[in-house]
Write an enzyme that holds these catalytic residues in place. Sequence first.
Site, PDB file in Angstrom:
ATOM      1  N   GLY A  13      -4.866   4.429  55.867  1.00 27.47           N
ATOM      2  CA  GLY A  13      -4.399   5.676  55.248  1.00 27.47           C
ATOM      3  C   GLY A  13      -3.080   6.089  55.870  1.00 27.47           C
ATOM      4  N   GLY A  16      -0.598   8.439  54.083  1.00 31.16           N
ATOM      5  CA  GLY A  16      -1.051   9.796  53.739  1.00 31.16           C
ATOM      6  C   GLY A  16      -0.503  10.863  54.668  1.00 31.16           C
ATOM      7  N   GLN A  17      -1.054  12.070  54.482  1.00 36.46           N
ATOM      8  CA  GLN A  17      -0.530  13.258  55.150  1.00 36.46           C
ATOM      9  C   GLN A  17      -0.545  13.144  56.677  1.00 36.46           C
ATOM     10  OE1 GLN A  17      -2.974  16.762  55.003  1.00 36.46           O
ATOM     11  NE2 GLN A  17      -1.258  18.079  54.452  1.00 36.46           N
ATOM     12  N   ASP A  58      -7.314  -1.845  50.875  1.00 41.47           N
ATOM     13  CA  ASP A  58      -8.264  -0.888  50.330  1.00 41.47           C
ATOM     14  C   ASP A  58      -9.514  -1.028  51.204  1.00 41.47           C
ATOM     15  OD1 ASP A  58     -10.291   0.371  49.005  1.00 41.47           O
ATOM     16  OD2 ASP A  58      -9.858  -0.509  47.036  1.00 41.47           O
ATOM     17  N   TYR A 148     -16.363  16.547  48.508  1.00 38.84           N
ATOM     18  CA  TYR A 148     -15.572  16.194  49.699  1.00 38.84           C
ATOM     19  C   TYR A 148     -16.302  16.690  50.962  1.00 38.84           C
ATOM     20  CZ  TYR A 148     -11.501  16.664  52.917  1.00 38.84           C
ATOM     21  OH  TYR A 148     -10.637  16.620  53.971  1.00 38.84           O
ATOM     22  N   LYS A 152     -18.023  14.718  54.136  1.00 38.36           N
ATOM     23  CA  LYS A 152     -17.661  14.985  55.536  1.00 38.36           C
ATOM     24  C   LYS A 152     -18.918  15.195  56.390  1.00 38.36           C
ATOM     25  CE  LYS A 152     -13.219  14.503  55.390  1.00 38.36           C
ATOM     26  NZ  LYS A 152     -12.683  13.235  55.894  1.00 38.36           N
TER      27      LYS A 152
HETATM   28  C1  AKB Z   1      -8.276  20.132  51.662  1.00 37.87           C
HETATM   29  O1  AKB Z   1      -7.723  21.204  51.384  1.00 37.87           O
HETATM   30  O2  AKB Z   1      -9.088  19.571  50.925  1.00 37.87           O
HETATM   31  C2  AKB Z   1      -7.971  19.513  53.005  1.00 37.87           C
HETATM   32  C3  AKB Z   1      -8.962  19.926  54.040  1.00 37.87           C
HETATM   33  C4  AKB Z   1      -8.980  21.308  54.542  1.00 37.87           C
HETATM   34  O3  AKB Z   1      -9.732  19.122  54.470  1.00 37.87           O
HETATM   35  N1  AKB Z   1      -6.652  19.863  53.422  1.00 37.87           N
END
Ligand code: AKB
Length: 326
Positions: A13, A16-17, A58, A148, A152
């Site tokens: 990654g 990415g950011q 990937d 998401y 996590k």
């Molecule tokens: C998001 O906004 O989804 C992410 C995070 C806070 O994990 N930046």
Amino acid sequence: MTTERNGKILVIGAVGQVGRSLTRELRARVGADRVVAAGRATEPPAELRAAGPFEKLDATDKAALDRVIRRHAIGTIYHLAAVLSADGEKDPVRAWTINVESLRNVLDLAVAHSLAGVFWPSSIAAFGPTTPRENTPQRTVLEPTTLYGVTKVLGENLCHYYFKRHGLDVRSLRYPGLLTYETYSGGGTSDYSVEMFIEALRHGRYTCFVRPDTTMPLMYIDDAVRATIELMQAPAQRISIRTSYNLTALSFSAAELAAEVARRVPGFVCDYQPNFRQAIADSWPRTIDDSAARQDWGWQPRVDLAMLCDTMLRGVADMAAKGVRL
Ligand code: AKB
């Protein structure tokens, strides 16, 4: 775990950011040839490719990941690839595959190859509306409302399991919303904070997708990268949390940020049109208790709100001058 002494480092990654800044910092610390950047992009930024090894990868493809680990004699993996909160709601299957399957592959192969360690980020998205929103404790209710967030929570427990079951030295941080001017994904909920700077310089105006009173923990990228490296360099006996550490630097509202931007960009106007991301933001903490990180491995943030605003505006202006479209 001292990343310098245990084979090469693989950053998954890396485009990415977080990956971009982390790769640059790791390369500066341990030598560019010792840090392999990896990502799904066919056209990675020239800087990443030119400065050291790059692999198109990937991580949901276990055999491909295995080949990269062998080819470069990898000792430590920073696994950052993820689909963020807003994008995850649009495509939950993709979020599940990338966020869960790739982590499982990384952990399995780390055990199989006896790697020195793994870093994987969790997020404030692991929390939900039943979590205390002020000074959110390290150990608390984890009932997220986004897929998401679910990935996590699952990932945190998977990391804990691999540490307990296999002795794998896997470490993790619950990142707050992160700000950087170098990469902009647009797939998250905390993105309004970055968009505000970009639009302030581009158009002098921004329509924010959360209410002005929306407050969440936010952090400038340099603090996040330093926290990641400091966690990974801490002696194993200092690591008491094997799910994921709470981590924080700043908490401010969208209106407070808009006021700081307006002080620096004369005439800047922010208006507000909340969309589906408001409910996500409302389910996340407003402030975080990160005392475990402070006590265990000495975490201290450095970038305050004024520094963050000055750096973001300078950075966004520099990128524009170079013709980089964020
Ligand atoms: C998001 O906004 O989804 C992410 C995070 C806070 O994990 N930046």
